[in-house]
Write a protein that holds these residues in place. Structure first.
Motif, PDB file in Angstrom:
ATOM      1  N   ASP A   5      -9.055   1.902   3.198  1.00  0.00           N
ATOM      2  CA  ASP A   5      -8.844   1.867   1.755  1.00  0.00           C
ATOM      3  C   ASP A   5      -9.356   3.154   1.106  1.00  0.00           C
ATOM      4  O   ASP A   5     -10.116   3.138   0.143  1.00  0.00           O
ATOM      5  CB  ASP A   5      -9.549   0.650   1.144  1.00  0.00           C
ATOM      6  N   ASN A   6      -8.893   4.273   1.661  1.00  0.00           N
ATOM      7  CA  ASN A   6      -9.350   5.594   1.215  1.00  0.00           C
ATOM      8  C   ASN A   6      -8.172   6.559   1.191  1.00  0.00           C
ATOM      9  O   ASN A   6      -7.851   7.186   2.201  1.00  0.00           O
ATOM     10  CB  ASN A   6     -10.447   6.115   2.146  1.00  0.00           C
ATOM     11  N   ILE A   7      -7.534   6.683   0.039  1.00  0.00           N
ATOM     12  CA  ILE A   7      -6.351   7.548  -0.050  1.00  0.00           C
ATOM     13  C   ILE A   7      -6.725   9.025  -0.101  1.00  0.00           C
ATOM     14  O   ILE A   7      -5.847   9.886  -0.076  1.00  0.00           O
ATOM     15  CB  ILE A   7      -5.478   7.189  -1.265  1.00  0.00           C
ATOM     16  N   GLU A   8      -8.006   9.336  -0.144  1.00  0.00           N
ATOM     17  CA  GLU A   8      -8.455  10.726  -0.161  1.00  0.00           C
ATOM     18  C   GLU A   8      -8.580  11.306   1.242  1.00  0.00           C
ATOM     19  O   GLU A   8      -8.725  12.519   1.411  1.00  0.00           O
ATOM     20  CB  GLU A   8      -9.813  10.839  -0.870  1.00  0.00           C
ATOM     21  N   VAL A  40      -1.799   8.053   7.231  1.00  0.00           N
ATOM     22  CA  VAL A  40      -1.505   6.974   6.294  1.00  0.00           C
ATOM     23  C   VAL A  40      -2.141   5.668   6.762  1.00  0.00           C
ATOM     24  O   VAL A  40      -2.722   4.918   5.966  1.00  0.00           O
ATOM     25  CB  VAL A  40       0.015   6.796   6.124  1.00  0.00           C
ATOM     26  N   VAL A  41      -2.057   5.396   8.050  1.00  0.00           N
ATOM     27  CA  VAL A  41      -2.634   4.166   8.592  1.00  0.00           C
ATOM     28  C   VAL A  41      -4.151   4.162   8.427  1.00  0.00           C
ATOM     29  O   VAL A  41      -4.746   3.141   8.055  1.00  0.00           O
ATOM     30  CB  VAL A  41      -2.247   3.997  10.078  1.00  0.00           C
ATOM     31  N   PHE A  96       0.840  -1.207   0.000  1.00  0.00           N
ATOM     32  CA  PHE A  96       0.000   0.000   0.000  1.00  0.00           C
ATOM     33  C   PHE A  96       0.874   1.255   0.000  1.00  0.00           C
ATOM     34  O   PHE A  96       0.614   2.215  -0.749  1.00  0.00           O
ATOM     35  CB  PHE A  96      -0.922  -0.022   1.217  1.00  0.00           C
ATOM     36  N   CYS A  97       1.907   1.265   0.838  1.00  0.00           N
ATOM     37  CA  CYS A  97       2.802   2.424   0.917  1.00  0.00           C
ATOM     38  C   CYS A  97       3.590   2.613  -0.376  1.00  0.00           C
ATOM     39  O   CYS A  97       3.763   3.735  -0.856  1.00  0.00           O
ATOM     40  CB  CYS A  97       3.754   2.273   2.100  1.00  0.00           C
ATOM     41  N   LYS A  98       4.048   1.514  -0.952  1.00  0.00           N
ATOM     42  CA  LYS A  98       4.780   1.597  -2.224  1.00  0.00           C
ATOM     43  C   LYS A  98       3.897   2.160  -3.328  1.00  0.00           C
ATOM     44  O   LYS A  98       4.311   3.050  -4.086  1.00  0.00           O
ATOM     45  CB  LYS A  98       5.281   0.215  -2.626  1.00  0.00           C
ATOM     46  N   ASP A  99       2.690   1.637  -3.419  1.00  0.00           N
ATOM     47  CA  ASP A  99       1.775   2.051  -4.482  1.00  0.00           C
ATOM     48  C   ASP A  99       1.425   3.537  -4.415  1.00  0.00           C
ATOM     49  O   ASP A  99       1.134   4.167  -5.445  1.00  0.00           O
ATOM     50  CB  ASP A  99       0.484   1.230  -4.426  1.00  0.00           C
ATOM     51  N   ASN A 100       1.445   4.082  -3.190  1.00  0.00           N
ATOM     52  CA  ASN A 100       1.022   5.470  -3.002  1.00  0.00           C
ATOM     53  C   ASN A 100       2.156   6.396  -2.572  1.00  0.00           C
ATOM     54  O   ASN A 100       1.910   7.557  -2.228  1.00  0.00           O
ATOM     55  CB  ASN A 100      -0.102   5.520  -1.963  1.00  0.00           C
TER      56      ASN A 100
END
Length: 217
Positions: free
Chosen positions: A165-168, A158-159, A137-141
């Motif tokens: 599952d909400n990068i916004e 970030v956690v 998850f951290c790599k992808d974002n």
């Protein structure tokens, strides 16, 4: 600036009480409120109510009354554990406030700490599947602890993005909303079998987990 709280019944999984106590001396002083980390979320020296879920518990109070109220809450619910993300910061700050007003009895200092940040680190270290998902998850974002992109971030924002599952998602840095969000992280972590010793906190400046990939940031 404020003490915001959620009284949560861990046995029955329910919120018992919430509140946000704002220091009147600061919230009536424009120059002081501008120094707040979350100043962008404040309008005319007060919280933006849109960022608060329960307006009726928003109160502007004198410092000594905030501390007395905190004592009463601890006594009323027989609270023994205080929990926060990176709890050492909150624990020290609130105890320092009591020390400044030495004539107010300090019930808070007798509480045990449950550090959600440390609990999350323990979960990553003991659960390979979770660790691999989080690293991916951290790599992808591109969520790294620093510009070197060696270690992955463990900031609350970030956690929370990971578990929901909400990068916004953006951390509001207003006490009560942050308390709700950190409670969600704690509830998520209860799904893992983690052995944890109360009052265990992390020195953020030096901590790197045992596999060298996750640095507290």
């Amino acid at each position: 600036y404020d003490i915001s709280y959620i009284v949560y019944d861990m046995k029955n999984n329910r919120i018992v009480e919430t509140g946000c106590m704002l220091n009147d001396f600061i919230y009536k002083n424009e120059e002081l409120i501008k120094k707040a980390y979350y100043y962008s979320n404040v309008k005319n020296g007060y919280y933006d109510f849109k960022l608060m879920r329960d307006k009726k518990h928003y109160k502007i109070m004198k410092t000594k009354d905030i501390l007395k109220r905190l004592n009463n809450i601890i006594d009323k619910y027989n609270i023994s554990i205080v929990s926060a993300y990176n709890s050492a910061f909150d624990y020290e700050a609130i105890n320092n406030l009591y020390d400044m007003y030495g004539y107010v009895k300090n019930n808070f200092k007798y509480l045990f700490q449950l550090d959600i940040l440390n609990l999350f680190i323990k979960a990553l270290e003991t659960n390979e599947e979770l660790r691999e998902k989080y690293i991916s998850f951290c790599k992808d974002n591109s969520y790294y602890a620093n510009d070197k992109k060696i270690n992955y971030s463990t900031k609350a924002e970030v956690v929370y993005r990971f578990i929901k599952d909400n990068i916004e998602y953006i951390e509001s840095h207003t006490g009560l909303q942050d308390a709700y969000d950190e409670l969600e992280i704690l509830k998520y972590l209860r799904g893992f079998n983690i052995r944890y010793k109360l009052n265990t906190t992390i020195n953020k400046s030096i901590y790197t987990n045992k596999n060298g990939l996750l640095r507290v940031s």
